[in-house]
Design a protein around this motif. Structure first.
Motif, PDB file in Angstrom:
ATOM      1  N   GLY A 131       0.823  -1.207   0.000  1.00 42.40           N
ATOM      2  CA  GLY A 131       0.000   0.000   0.000  1.00 42.40           C
ATOM      3  C   GLY A 131       0.855   1.254   0.000  1.00 42.40           C
ATOM      4  O   GLY A 131       2.081   1.208   0.116  1.00 42.40           O
ATOM      5  N   ASP A 132       0.190   2.422  -0.100  1.00 44.01           N
ATOM      6  CA  ASP A 132       0.969   3.659  -0.157  1.00 44.01           C
ATOM      7  C   ASP A 132       1.328   4.129   1.253  1.00 44.01           C
ATOM      8  O   ASP A 132       0.742   3.717   2.257  1.00 44.01           O
ATOM      9  CB  ASP A 132       0.237   4.756  -0.940  1.00 44.01           C
ATOM     10  N   ASP A 133       2.322   5.005   1.322  1.00 47.79           N
ATOM     11  CA  ASP A 133       2.878   5.440   2.607  1.00 47.79           C
ATOM     12  C   ASP A 133       1.842   6.139   3.478  1.00 47.79           C
ATOM     13  O   ASP A 133       1.811   5.935   4.702  1.00 47.79           O
ATOM     14  CB  ASP A 133       4.070   6.370   2.372  1.00 47.79           C
ATOM     15  N   ALA A 134       1.011   6.987   2.875  1.00 40.70           N
ATOM     16  CA  ALA A 134       0.029   7.743   3.651  1.00 40.70           C
ATOM     17  C   ALA A 134      -0.971   6.810   4.330  1.00 40.70           C
ATOM     18  O   ALA A 134      -1.304   6.991   5.515  1.00 40.70           O
ATOM     19  CB  ALA A 134      -0.700   8.745   2.760  1.00 40.70           C
ATOM     20  N   TYR A 135      -1.431   5.815   3.594  1.00 37.08           N
ATOM     21  CA  TYR A 135      -2.391   4.868   4.164  1.00 37.08           C
ATOM     22  C   TYR A 135      -1.748   4.064   5.294  1.00 37.08           C
ATOM     23  O   TYR A 135      -2.347   3.866   6.360  1.00 37.08           O
ATOM     24  CB  TYR A 135      -2.917   3.924   3.087  1.00 37.08           C
ATOM     25  N   ASN A 136      -0.532   3.573   5.067  1.00 38.74           N
ATOM     26  CA  ASN A 136       0.152   2.783   6.081  1.00 38.74           C
ATOM     27  C   ASN A 136       0.422   3.604   7.341  1.00 38.74           C
ATOM     28  O   ASN A 136       0.332   3.087   8.456  1.00 38.74           O
ATOM     29  CB  ASN A 136       1.469   2.234   5.526  1.00 38.74           C
ATOM     30  N   GLN A 137       0.746   4.874   7.161  1.00 39.39           N
ATOM     31  CA  GLN A 137       0.979   5.745   8.307  1.00 39.39           C
ATOM     32  C   GLN A 137      -0.302   5.870   9.150  1.00 39.39           C
ATOM     33  O   GLN A 137      -0.274   5.742  10.378  1.00 39.39           O
ATOM     34  CB  GLN A 137       1.443   7.124   7.836  1.00 39.39           C
ATOM     35  N   GLU A 138      -1.404   6.097   8.479  1.00 40.04           N
ATOM     36  CA  GLU A 138      -2.673   6.251   9.197  1.00 40.04           C
ATOM     37  C   GLU A 138      -3.070   4.960   9.905  1.00 40.04           C
ATOM     38  O   GLU A 138      -3.521   4.974  11.065  1.00 40.04           O
ATOM     39  CB  GLU A 138      -3.778   6.663   8.220  1.00 40.04           C
ATOM     40  N   PRO A 160      -0.677   4.528  33.503  1.00 38.70           N
ATOM     41  CA  PRO A 160       0.380   5.534  33.416  1.00 38.70           C
ATOM     42  C   PRO A 160       0.120   6.480  32.244  1.00 38.70           C
ATOM     43  O   PRO A 160      -0.837   6.299  31.485  1.00 38.70           O
ATOM     44  CB  PRO A 160       1.628   4.693  33.166  1.00 38.70           C
ATOM     45  N   ASP A 161       0.973   7.483  32.096  1.00 39.27           N
ATOM     46  CA  ASP A 161       0.910   8.332  30.900  1.00 39.27           C
ATOM     47  C   ASP A 161       1.326   7.487  29.698  1.00 39.27           C
ATOM     48  O   ASP A 161       2.344   6.785  29.748  1.00 39.27           O
ATOM     49  CB  ASP A 161       1.850   9.534  31.040  1.00 39.27           C
ATOM     50  N   ILE A 162       0.543   7.547  28.650  1.00 43.50           N
ATOM     51  CA  ILE A 162       0.828   6.743  27.456  1.00 43.50           C
ATOM     52  C   ILE A 162       0.799   7.633  26.230  1.00 43.50           C
ATOM     53  O   ILE A 162      -0.127   8.424  26.045  1.00 43.50           O
ATOM     54  CB  ILE A 162      -0.214   5.613  27.287  1.00 43.50           C
ATOM     55  N   GLU A 163       1.817   7.508  25.407  1.00 41.63           N
ATOM     56  CA  GLU A 163       1.860   8.209  24.126  1.00 41.63           C
ATOM     57  C   GLU A 163       1.782   7.182  23.012  1.00 41.63           C
ATOM     58  O   GLU A 163       2.480   6.165  23.047  1.00 41.63           O
ATOM     59  CB  GLU A 163       3.147   9.031  23.999  1.00 41.63           C
ATOM     60  N   ALA A 164       0.940   7.436  22.036  1.00 42.07           N
ATOM     61  CA  ALA A 164       0.785   6.528  20.897  1.00 42.07           C
ATOM     62  C   ALA A 164       1.212   7.230  19.624  1.00 42.07           C
ATOM     63  O   ALA A 164       0.910   8.408  19.418  1.00 42.07           O
ATOM     64  CB  ALA A 164      -0.665   6.067  20.786  1.00 42.07           C
ATOM     65  N   GLU A 165       1.922   6.516  18.779  1.00 42.94           N
ATOM     66  CA  GLU A 165       2.315   7.066  17.475  1.00 42.94           C
ATOM     67  C   GLU A 165       2.442   5.941  16.463  1.00 42.94           C
ATOM     68  O   GLU A 165       2.595   4.775  16.819  1.00 42.94           O
ATOM     69  CB  GLU A 165       3.632   7.829  17.575  1.00 42.94           C
ATOM     70  N   GLY A 166       2.359   6.295  15.209  1.00 42.40           N
ATOM     71  CA  GLY A 166       2.525   5.329  14.130  1.00 42.40           C
ATOM     72  C   GLY A 166       3.710   5.705  13.268  1.00 42.40           C
ATOM     73  O   GLY A 166       4.001   6.887  13.083  1.00 42.40           O
ATOM     74  N   ARG A 167       4.395   4.708  12.765  1.00 43.84           N
ATOM     75  CA  ARG A 167       5.549   4.956  11.899  1.00 43.84           C
ATOM     76  C   ARG A 167       5.396   4.267  10.551  1.00 43.84           C
ATOM     77  O   ARG A 167       6.378   4.111   9.810  1.00 43.84           O
ATOM     78  CB  ARG A 167       6.824   4.508  12.608  1.00 43.84           C
ATOM     79  N   GLY A 168       4.178   3.873  10.222  1.00 50.79           N
ATOM     80  CA  GLY A 168       3.936   3.280   8.912  1.00 50.79           C
ATOM     81  C   GLY A 168       4.869   2.127   8.626  1.00 50.79           C
ATOM     82  O   GLY A 168       5.123   1.283   9.480  1.00 50.79           O
ATOM     83  N   SER A 169       5.403   2.114   7.418  1.00 46.17           N
ATOM     84  CA  SER A 169       6.326   1.044   7.009  1.00 46.17           C
ATOM     85  C   SER A 169       7.770   1.527   6.982  1.00 46.17           C
ATOM     86  O   SER A 169       8.621   0.915   6.347  1.00 46.17           O
ATOM     87  CB  SER A 169       5.929   0.521   5.625  1.00 46.17           C
ATOM     88  N   SER A 170       8.047   2.626   7.693  1.00 50.88           N
ATOM     89  CA  SER A 170       9.373   3.252   7.611  1.00 50.88           C
ATOM     90  C   SER A 170      10.451   2.525   8.408  1.00 50.88           C
ATOM     91  O   SER A 170      11.642   2.791   8.214  1.00 50.88           O
ATOM     92  CB  SER A 170       9.297   4.706   8.089  1.00 50.88           C
ATOM     93  N   GLU A 171      10.079   1.599   9.323  1.00 50.85           N
ATOM     94  CA  GLU A 171      11.065   0.917  10.154  1.00 50.85           C
ATOM     95  C   GLU A 171      10.869  -0.604  10.112  1.00 50.85           C
ATOM     96  O   GLU A 171      10.551  -1.229  11.118  1.00 50.85           O
ATOM     97  CB  GLU A 171      10.987   1.425  11.597  1.00 50.85           C
ATOM     98  N   PRO A 172      11.068  -1.204   8.943  1.00 54.34           N
ATOM     99  CA  PRO A 172      10.903  -2.664   8.852  1.00 54.34           C
ATOM    100  C   PRO A 172      11.999  -3.390   9.628  1.00 54.34           C
ATOM    101  O   PRO A 172      13.116  -2.885   9.770  1.00 54.34           O
ATOM    102  CB  PRO A 172      11.018  -2.933   7.351  1.00 54.34           C
TER     103      PRO A 172
END
Length: 201
Positions: A131-138, A160-172
């Motif tokens: 898939g494309d990068d934008a979709y994978n990131q989302e 606890p305090d929790i932070e969530a983030e996505g990195r798509g397919s940038s770190e296989p």
């Protein structure tokens, strides 16, 4: 992997054969006093009663039968920090960001270790390269948020305090194609993952 117990109506091959014999055999043994079967009386209903469905082998979405859930959850500790990596196929259906019912047990086990954890817990989602990068990131962001929300729901005010983030397919963590450009499904599955990092063990 959990194994589903056989249902109350599951019969062995011998029992099925016996049931069919009662329906289809033209005559029963004379010394038993059994009434002879009538071949003309065989109907779709009697056959349906005689044939018993057998449950398929248990499976987990996205996991081959030879693999176990334990093999798809890894842990690494370094410098007082622990990172638990869970294959996304354990937590989500394909191309979805809603946790499966089976995922709740996995999240509950990890949440218990996070109660009262110091510092901020990091939840990071990763996708494969399809898939494309934008979709994978989302998708990776949505999956990280889903895990964060499940942990908070599990722990309530003790979360606890929790932070969530996505990195798509940038770190296989695995090559998704071999030297000849052929797709490697197991590598793509390895790259689809959620990492939970926290202080302590």
């Amino acid at each position: 992997m959990r194994r589903r117990a056989a249902g109350p109506h599951t019969l062995g091959a011998g029992a099925v054969g016996a049931a069919l014999a009662l329906v289809l055999t033209p005559a029963a043994a004379a010394d038993t006093g059994e009434v002879a079967g009538d071949p003309d009386a065989v109907t779709e209903e009697t056959l349906a009663d005689a044939v018993v469905p057998i449950d398929p082998a248990p499976s987990v979405i996205g996991i081959a039968p030879s693999e176990s859930v334990e093999e798809l959850e890894t842990e690494k500790s370094e410098g007082g920090t622990t990172t638990v990596t869970i294959a996304a196929d354990v937590l989500f259906a394909f191309d979805e960001a809603s946790l499966t019912d089976e995922a709740q047990d996995t999240i509950a086990g990890i949440a218990g270790r996070l109660e009262g954890a110091g510092g901020t817990v990091q939840v990071v989602g990763h996708s494969d390269g399809i898939g494309d990068d934008a979709y994978n990131q989302e998708l990776s962001e949505d999956r990280a948020e889903a895990v964060k929300g499940a942990i908070e729901d599990e722990l309530g005010s003790a979360a606890p305090d929790i932070e969530a983030e996505g990195r798509g397919s940038s770190e296989p963590v695995a090559e998704e194609t071999d030297g000849e450009g052929n797709d490697v499904p197991s590598a793509r599955a390895e790259n689809r993952r959620v990492e939970i990092t926290f202080e302590g063990d």
